[in-house]
Scaffold this motif. Structure first.
Motif, PDB file in Angstrom:
ATOM      1  N   LEU A  21      -0.569  -4.624  -1.126  1.00  0.00           N
ATOM      2  CA  LEU A  21       0.728  -5.298  -1.448  1.00  0.00           C
ATOM      3  C   LEU A  21       1.242  -6.515  -0.671  1.00  0.00           C
ATOM      4  CD1 LEU A  21       2.827  -1.887  -1.616  1.00  0.00           C
ATOM      5  CD2 LEU A  21       1.852  -3.279  -3.535  1.00  0.00           C
ATOM      6  N   PHE A  22       1.864  -7.296  -1.001  1.00  0.00           N
ATOM      7  CA  PHE A  22       2.665  -8.572  -0.099  1.00  0.00           C
ATOM      8  C   PHE A  22       3.836  -8.146   0.264  1.00  0.00           C
ATOM      9  CE2 PHE A  22      -0.406 -10.281  -3.150  1.00  0.00           C
ATOM     10  CZ  PHE A  22      -1.029 -11.406  -2.476  1.00  0.00           C
ATOM     11  N   VAL A  23       3.919  -7.892   1.586  1.00  0.00           N
ATOM     12  CA  VAL A  23       5.243  -7.297   2.190  1.00  0.00           C
ATOM     13  C   VAL A  23       6.037  -8.295   2.780  1.00  0.00           C
ATOM     14  CG1 VAL A  23       5.851  -5.520   3.853  1.00  0.00           C
ATOM     15  CG2 VAL A  23       3.695  -5.168   2.429  1.00  0.00           C
ATOM     16  N   PRO A  24       7.287  -8.481   2.524  1.00  0.00           N
ATOM     17  CA  PRO A  24       8.028  -9.545   3.256  1.00  0.00           C
ATOM     18  C   PRO A  24       8.138  -8.892   4.807  1.00  0.00           C
ATOM     19  CG  PRO A  24       9.513  -8.339   1.647  1.00  0.00           C
ATOM     20  CD  PRO A  24       7.892  -7.750   1.592  1.00  0.00           C
ATOM     21  N   VAL A  25       8.044 -10.050   5.571  1.00  0.00           N
ATOM     22  CA  VAL A  25       8.319  -9.833   7.043  1.00  0.00           C
ATOM     23  C   VAL A  25       9.341 -10.805   7.568  1.00  0.00           C
ATOM     24  CG1 VAL A  25       6.144  -8.755   7.367  1.00  0.00           C
ATOM     25  CG2 VAL A  25       6.314 -11.265   7.573  1.00  0.00           C
ATOM     26  N   ARG A  26       9.825 -10.485   8.724  1.00  0.00           N
ATOM     27  CA  ARG A  26      10.519 -11.417   9.611  1.00  0.00           C
ATOM     28  C   ARG A  26      10.271 -11.509  11.020  1.00  0.00           C
ATOM     29  NH1 ARG A  26      13.334  -8.290  12.880  1.00  0.00           N
ATOM     30  NH2 ARG A  26      13.575  -5.974  12.380  1.00  0.00           N
ATOM     31  N   PRO A  27      10.553 -12.419  11.580  1.00  0.00           N
ATOM     32  CA  PRO A  27       9.599 -12.712  12.875  1.00  0.00           C
ATOM     33  C   PRO A  27      10.488 -11.719  13.934  1.00  0.00           C
ATOM     34  CG  PRO A  27      11.085 -14.684  12.541  1.00  0.00           C
ATOM     35  CD  PRO A  27      11.195 -13.896  11.272  1.00  0.00           C
ATOM     36  N   GLY A  28       9.768 -11.123  14.832  1.00  0.00           N
ATOM     37  CA  GLY A  28      10.221 -10.077  15.809  1.00  0.00           C
ATOM     38  C   GLY A  28       9.612 -10.433  17.146  1.00  0.00           C
ATOM     39  N   PRO A  29      10.194  -9.660  18.247  1.00  0.00           N
ATOM     40  CA  PRO A  29       9.740 -10.090  19.654  1.00  0.00           C
ATOM     41  C   PRO A  29       8.263  -9.870  19.853  1.00  0.00           C
ATOM     42  CG  PRO A  29      10.996  -8.239  19.468  1.00  0.00           C
ATOM     43  CD  PRO A  29      10.956  -8.642  17.888  1.00  0.00           C
ATOM     44  N   ALA A  30       7.656  -8.860  19.111  1.00  0.00           N
ATOM     45  CA  ALA A  30       5.988  -8.733  19.303  1.00  0.00           C
ATOM     46  C   ALA A  30       5.162  -9.198  18.062  1.00  0.00           C
ATOM     47  CB  ALA A  30       5.895  -7.370  19.341  1.00  0.00           C
ATOM     48  N   GLY A  31       5.956 -10.147  17.313  1.00  0.00           N
ATOM     49  CA  GLY A  31       5.073 -10.435  16.093  1.00  0.00           C
ATOM     50  C   GLY A  31       5.790 -10.516  15.101  1.00  0.00           C
ATOM     51  N   PHE A  49       5.107  -6.305  -2.812  1.00  0.00           N
ATOM     52  CA  PHE A  49       4.842  -6.672  -4.197  1.00  0.00           C
ATOM     53  C   PHE A  49       3.420  -6.918  -4.588  1.00  0.00           C
ATOM     54  CE2 PHE A  49       9.073  -8.305  -2.569  1.00  0.00           C
ATOM     55  CZ  PHE A  49       9.863  -8.263  -3.640  1.00  0.00           C
ATOM     56  N   THR A  50       3.197  -6.978  -5.705  1.00  0.00           N
ATOM     57  CA  THR A  50       1.666  -7.207  -6.255  1.00  0.00           C
ATOM     58  C   THR A  50       1.298  -8.333  -6.270  1.00  0.00           C
ATOM     59  OG1 THR A  50       2.385  -7.177  -8.653  1.00  0.00           O
ATOM     60  CG2 THR A  50       1.884  -4.735  -7.530  1.00  0.00           C
ATOM     61  N   SER A  51       1.921  -9.409  -6.247  1.00  0.00           N
ATOM     62  CA  SER A  51       1.400 -10.656  -6.280  1.00  0.00           C
ATOM     63  C   SER A  51       2.236 -11.529  -5.176  1.00  0.00           C
ATOM     64  CB  SER A  51       1.113 -11.285  -7.665  1.00  0.00           C
ATOM     65  OG  SER A  51       2.587 -11.743  -8.103  1.00  0.00           O
ATOM     66  N   ALA A  52       1.913 -12.558  -4.727  1.00  0.00           N
ATOM     67  CA  ALA A  52       2.646 -13.729  -3.931  1.00  0.00           C
ATOM     68  C   ALA A  52       3.642 -14.399  -4.566  1.00  0.00           C
ATOM     69  CB  ALA A  52       1.737 -14.631  -2.998  1.00  0.00           C
ATOM     70  N   ALA A  69      -1.803  -2.355   2.832  1.00  0.00           N
ATOM     71  CA  ALA A  69      -1.849  -1.411   1.741  1.00  0.00           C
ATOM     72  C   ALA A  69      -0.581  -0.631   1.715  1.00  0.00           C
ATOM     73  CB  ALA A  69      -3.190  -0.463   1.999  1.00  0.00           C
ATOM     74  N   GLU A  70      -0.137   0.021   0.573  1.00  0.00           N
ATOM     75  CA  GLU A  70       0.645   0.906   0.434  1.00  0.00           C
ATOM     76  C   GLU A  70       0.912   2.182   1.300  1.00  0.00           C
ATOM     77  OE1 GLU A  70       3.001   4.494  -1.234  1.00  0.00           O
ATOM     78  OE2 GLU A  70       0.770   4.120  -1.588  1.00  0.00           O
ATOM     79  N   PRO A  71      -0.188   2.936   1.627  1.00  0.00           N
ATOM     80  CA  PRO A  71      -0.157   3.853   2.686  1.00  0.00           C
ATOM     81  C   PRO A  71       0.012   3.382   3.962  1.00  0.00           C
ATOM     82  CG  PRO A  71      -2.090   4.419   1.223  1.00  0.00           C
ATOM     83  CD  PRO A  71      -1.744   2.928   0.876  1.00  0.00           C
ATOM     84  N   VAL A  87       8.015  -1.185  -5.209  1.00  0.00           N
ATOM     85  CA  VAL A  87       7.046  -2.256  -5.560  1.00  0.00           C
ATOM     86  C   VAL A  87       7.581  -2.806  -6.904  1.00  0.00           C
ATOM     87  CG1 VAL A  87       4.538  -2.451  -6.562  1.00  0.00           C
ATOM     88  CG2 VAL A  87       5.248  -0.583  -5.037  1.00  0.00           C
ATOM     89  N   ASP A  88       7.360  -4.176  -6.525  1.00  0.00           N
ATOM     90  CA  ASP A  88       8.086  -5.416  -7.455  1.00  0.00           C
ATOM     91  C   ASP A  88       9.181  -5.334  -7.821  1.00  0.00           C
ATOM     92  OD1 ASP A  88       5.627  -6.773  -7.338  1.00  0.00           O
ATOM     93  OD2 ASP A  88       4.783  -5.684  -9.141  1.00  0.00           O
ATOM     94  N   PRO A  89      10.146  -5.200  -7.097  1.00  0.00           N
ATOM     95  CA  PRO A  89      11.595  -4.930  -7.563  1.00  0.00           C
ATOM     96  C   PRO A  89      12.091  -6.296  -8.515  1.00  0.00           C
ATOM     97  CG  PRO A  89      11.683  -5.675  -5.195  1.00  0.00           C
ATOM     98  CD  PRO A  89      10.229  -5.381  -5.524  1.00  0.00           C
ATOM     99  N   GLN A  90      12.838  -5.885  -9.457  1.00  0.00           N
ATOM    100  CA  GLN A  90      12.943  -7.011 -10.450  1.00  0.00           C
ATOM    101  C   GLN A  90      14.447  -7.860  -9.941  1.00  0.00           C
ATOM    102  OE1 GLN A  90      11.076  -7.974 -13.159  1.00  0.00           O
ATOM    103  NE2 GLN A  90       9.790  -6.601 -11.817  1.00  0.00           N
ATOM    104  N   LEU A  91      15.325  -7.276  -9.539  1.00  0.00           N
ATOM    105  CA  LEU A  91      16.741  -7.782  -9.071  1.00  0.00           C
ATOM    106  C   LEU A  91      16.954  -7.667  -7.635  1.00  0.00           C
ATOM    107  CD1 LEU A  91      18.481  -6.025 -11.984  1.00  0.00           C
ATOM    108  CD2 LEU A  91      17.685  -8.388 -11.896  1.00  0.00           C
TER     109      LEU A  91
END
Length: 119
Positions: A21-31, A49-52, A69-71, A87-91
């Motif tokens: 999956l393409f997982v949204p991230v934010r900057p943190g203190p350790a990466g 998300f299944t695609s960028a 990966a999802e797990p 996975v893949d929220p629409q709204l």
């Protein structure tokens, strides 16, 4: 009460991996840290998300992401009490716009003080 058969169950109890999956991230203190969201009912959920392209369409082109990966996403968020992966929220609600509060210019201090005169 009748028992639901596997084919009749609208939300199967058996989890199956959604794949990378393409997982949204934010900057943190350790990466990077995975961003967590809320469902319409207010529960916290991890999002993938299944695609960028789907990620950019929902969260904007500037949203940083990593591939998980999802797990692995479930294992990452489980210690935080987050057990749901969407996975893949629409709204999604748009980010709140900054609110500017108009400020009246300050009056000179002398004008705001009333000096009592004694006669």
């Amino acid at each position: 009460m009748s028992e639901l058969l596997c084919g009749d169950d609208p939300e199967p109890s058996d989890r199956f991996p959604a794949g990378p999956l393409f997982v949204p991230v934010r900057p943190g203190p350790a990466g990077c840290a995975a961003r967590l969201f809320r469902t319409p009912l207010g529960e916290r959920t991890a999002v993938g998300f299944t695609s960028a392209r789907n990620l950019a369409a929902t969260l904007g082109p500037d949203q940083a992401w990593i591939r998980l990966a999802e797990p692995a996403l479930r294992a990452l968020t489980a210690p935080l009490g987050v057990t749901t992966v969407t996975v893949d929220p629409q709204l999604s609600a748009p980010a709140p716009a900054p609110v500017s509060i108009p400020v009246a210019p300050l009056a000179p201090v002398a004008a705001s003080l009333r000096i009592a005169r004694t006669a």
